[in-house]
Design an enzyme around this catalytic site. Structure first.
Site, PDB file in Angstrom:
ATOM      1  N   ALA A  15      -6.151 -10.215   8.684  1.00  0.00           N
ATOM      2  CA  ALA A  15      -5.068  -9.469   8.015  1.00  0.00           C
ATOM      3  C   ALA A  15      -5.632  -8.239   7.330  1.00  0.00           C
ATOM      4  O   ALA A  15      -5.359  -7.968   6.160  1.00  0.00           O
ATOM      5  CB  ALA A  15      -4.355 -10.369   7.002  1.00  0.00           C
ATOM      6  N   GLU A  56      -5.737 -15.217   8.657  1.00  0.00           N
ATOM      7  CA  GLU A  56      -6.756 -14.531   7.860  1.00  0.00           C
ATOM      8  C   GLU A  56      -7.706 -15.559   7.249  1.00  0.00           C
ATOM      9  O   GLU A  56      -7.261 -16.549   6.656  1.00  0.00           O
ATOM     10  CB  GLU A  56      -6.060 -13.698   6.765  1.00  0.00           C
ATOM     11  CG  GLU A  56      -6.940 -13.201   5.625  1.00  0.00           C
ATOM     12  CD  GLU A  56      -8.079 -12.283   6.078  1.00  0.00           C
ATOM     13  OE1 GLU A  56      -7.824 -11.360   6.875  1.00  0.00           O
ATOM     14  OE2 GLU A  56      -9.223 -12.516   5.639  1.00  0.00           O
ATOM     15  N   ARG A 106     -15.159  -3.861  12.337  1.00  0.00           N
ATOM     16  CA  ARG A 106     -15.795  -3.066  13.389  1.00  0.00           C
ATOM     17  C   ARG A 106     -17.309  -3.034  13.174  1.00  0.00           C
ATOM     18  O   ARG A 106     -17.789  -3.222  12.056  1.00  0.00           O
ATOM     19  CB  ARG A 106     -15.219  -1.640  13.390  1.00  0.00           C
ATOM     20  CG  ARG A 106     -13.723  -1.625  13.707  1.00  0.00           C
ATOM     21  CD  ARG A 106     -13.134  -0.233  13.747  1.00  0.00           C
ATOM     22  NE  ARG A 106     -13.644   0.599  14.809  1.00  0.00           N
ATOM     23  CZ  ARG A 106     -13.200   0.574  16.061  1.00  0.00           C
ATOM     24  NH1 ARG A 106     -12.224  -0.233  16.404  1.00  0.00           N
ATOM     25  NH2 ARG A 106     -13.722   1.362  16.981  1.00  0.00           N
ATOM     26  N   ALA A 132     -11.595   8.110   9.135  1.00  0.00           N
ATOM     27  CA  ALA A 132     -11.824   9.355   9.874  1.00  0.00           C
ATOM     28  C   ALA A 132     -12.130  10.523   8.929  1.00  0.00           C
ATOM     29  O   ALA A 132     -13.061  11.306   9.156  1.00  0.00           O
ATOM     30  CB  ALA A 132     -10.591   9.675  10.715  1.00  0.00           C
ATOM     31  N   HIS A 149      12.171  18.757  -8.366  1.00  0.00           N
ATOM     32  CA  HIS A 149      13.219  17.735  -8.395  1.00  0.00           C
ATOM     33  C   HIS A 149      14.269  18.062  -7.344  1.00  0.00           C
ATOM     34  O   HIS A 149      14.662  19.229  -7.232  1.00  0.00           O
ATOM     35  CB  HIS A 149      13.886  17.704  -9.767  1.00  0.00           C
ATOM     36  CG  HIS A 149      15.051  16.772  -9.831  1.00  0.00           C
ATOM     37  ND1 HIS A 149      14.899  15.406  -9.926  1.00  0.00           N
ATOM     38  CD2 HIS A 149      16.384  17.004  -9.758  1.00  0.00           C
ATOM     39  CE1 HIS A 149      16.095  14.847  -9.939  1.00  0.00           C
ATOM     40  NE2 HIS A 149      17.015  15.791  -9.839  1.00  0.00           N
TER      41      HIS A 149
END
Ligand code: NAI
Length: 472
Positions: A188, A210, A279, A327, A451
């Protein structure tokens, strides 16, 4: 004679291609080595981010969110859509079209900046009198400096082959040819949550398994709690925490996963399984041994604060070195290294790197969370504000979530900002600028915010940090 370059960058992901462009801009004769081929067998630039990561996943997120809005949100606006359907083939083709344009965009930038693209696998072979020798599929070039930007690949489970048909990593999970009825996800983390929710919105029954007992452990606790409510209660993602995986068996049409949950052994059958358990760095076949490049025990290239490796004139950036696998972190390291090679004094402030999880709502933060401040013994105050109270959020029907500002108890310097909202990825930018300039919460509180905009919620949270919120 071998072609000679001032700089050879190995890898053209967001770290490598940005580094190559910046180096070329600064006058270096630069080459970038890239071996990636797209499913059509064409050589492409851009690495994981552009081809099978950030860019295609965001295309699918948008498509699936639009479908979800048509089904569940348009009615509140008085818009009735009967018989809404989606064409998965067209959705995937749109995604691939975006990837194609983006990767071609880098080719264009390389031509414009005169970066030479060396197509093939780059491997360091020796340190010679002419510089480092880099073998690119049998052709050797030399370079005075080398930047390693080889990125990362999905970590797989031992004894479970990823075929990207039934058992997928990020690559296969972005291109299912049909929506699986039962989708299993292992992990997860960011990829599991992002892709799990894409396929859920398109109709899959999603179960996420998980290992950790806590949810989104890296996030602020209040953020993790809100996200848990959003994903499990509102969106009906079935997330099981603290599970211990047992045998996983892939058949011809489905995958069975045995696991232990709260002391009981269970088994679920899935039509597809996504493995998203982190990874690992790409350093195999890089020639580290041939030149004496130092890797750490987990295979990352060892670098100092300025991405310098143990070898003179060899640098490493992005996912292949320490730090978050993001990245934008890699790109900034690329710029820093190129500029330092050109004699400048650039650096990257790792303390102000924004984190974004592109779920719905999005989750973003910069700086530290409450637990980290407590652990470090730093006195802090908290200001929070809900999107529920914001007129623009109401108009957009995006009232979920909040902004939380953490500021030093005595100096008022902003130490962390945490956002849960459909547009958190854009809203976090103001907080990053504020922290980079070491702003106080009072600075944000005194800045005029347009706003009606969502940015008023950050303004209000900053006011709340000084117990003077106006709309709470
Ligand atoms: P992750 O590190 O975010 O999450 C992996 C999850 O898998 C963790 O919660 C971990 O406890 C769990 N896990 C590990 N082994 C397990 C097991 N045997 N059984 C069950 N659960 C297990 O990794 P993920 O999602 O694969 O992403 C990889 C990297 O890609 C991340 O480092 C992330 O920074 C980057 N990424 C960033 C994105 C973004 O910035 N939005 C989007 C996608 C990826």
């Amino acid at each position: 004679m071998a072609q000679n370059f001032d700089l050879v960058v190995i890898g053209s992901g967001p770290a490598g291609y940005v580094c190559a462009i910046r180096a070329a801009q600064l006058g270096m004769r630069t080459a970038c080595v890239e071996e990636w081929k797209n499913p059509k067998g064409q050589n492409v630039l851009g690495g994981t981010c552009l081809n099978v990561g950030c860019i295609p996943s965001k295309a699918l997120l948008e498509s699936s969110e639009n479908y979800e809005k048509v089904l569940h949100k348009f009615a509140d606006h008085g818009i009735t859509v009967k018989g809404a359907e989606f064409d998965l083939g067209k959705m995937l083709a749109r995604k691939e079209g975006i990837v194609d344009k983006m990767t071609k965009g880098i080719e264009f930038l390389f031509r414009k900046n005169k970066v030479t693209w060396l197509k093939g696998h780059g491997r360091l072979t020796a340190n010679t009198a002419d510089g480092y020798a880099v073998d690119v599929d049998g052709e050797v070039v030399t370079a005075r400096s080398v930047v390693i930007a080889t990125g990362s690949r999905a970590r797989h489970l031992p004894d479970l082959a990823v075929d990207n048909r039934l058992v997928c990593d990020n690559v296969g999970a972005l291109g299912f040819d049909s929506v699986p009825k039962r989708l299993g996800v292992i992990g997860a983390g960011v990829i599991g949550l992002e892709l799990g929710s894409v396929w859920k919105r398109l109709g899959a029954e999603v179960t996420i398994l998980e290992a950790l007992p806590s949810f989104l452990a890296a996030a602020d606790e209040a953020v993790a709690k809100e996200a848990w409510k959003q994903f499990t209660v509102n969106q009906q993602l079935d997330i099981r925490l603290g599970v211990k995986l047992g045998a996983i068996k892939a058949g011809t049409k489905s995958v069975s996963v045995s696991f232990e949950e709260e002391g009981t052994t269970k088994k679920l059958e899935f039509d597809r399984l996504i493995v998203s358990i982190g990874r690992v760095p790409n350093t195999d076949g890089l020639g580290a041994d041939a030149v004496g490049l130092k890797l750490d025990a987990r295979g990352f290239v060892e670098v100092d604060d300025h991405c310098h490796t143990n070898l003179p004139s060899v640098f490493a950036i992005g996912d292949v070195v320490r730090g978050p696998m993001l990245a934008h972190k890699g790109s900034e390291e690329g710029v820093m290294v190129a500029e330092r090679l050109a004699g400048q004094k650039s650096h990257v402030n790792h303390d102000t790197i924004p984190w974004v999880i592109y779920t719905s709502p999005e989750i973003a933060w910069v700086g530290r969370n409450e637990r980290q401040l407590k652990d470090a013994g730093i006195p802090y105050k908290v200001g929070s504000s809900l999107f529920m109270n914001n007129g623009r959020a109401k108009g957009q029907d995006e009232t979920d979530g909040f902004v939380k500002v953490l500021a030093h108890a005595t100096t008022d310097e902003i130490l962390g900002v945490h956002v849960v909202n459909a547009h958190a990825s854009e809203l976090i930018a103001e907080a990053v600028v504020a922290m980079e300039f070491r702003a106080s919460s009072e600075d944000i509180a005194r800045i005029v915010h347009a706003h009606p905009t969502l940015s008023e919620v950050l303004h209000e949270a900053a006011l709340a940090a000084d117990s003077r919120a106006l709309h709470a």
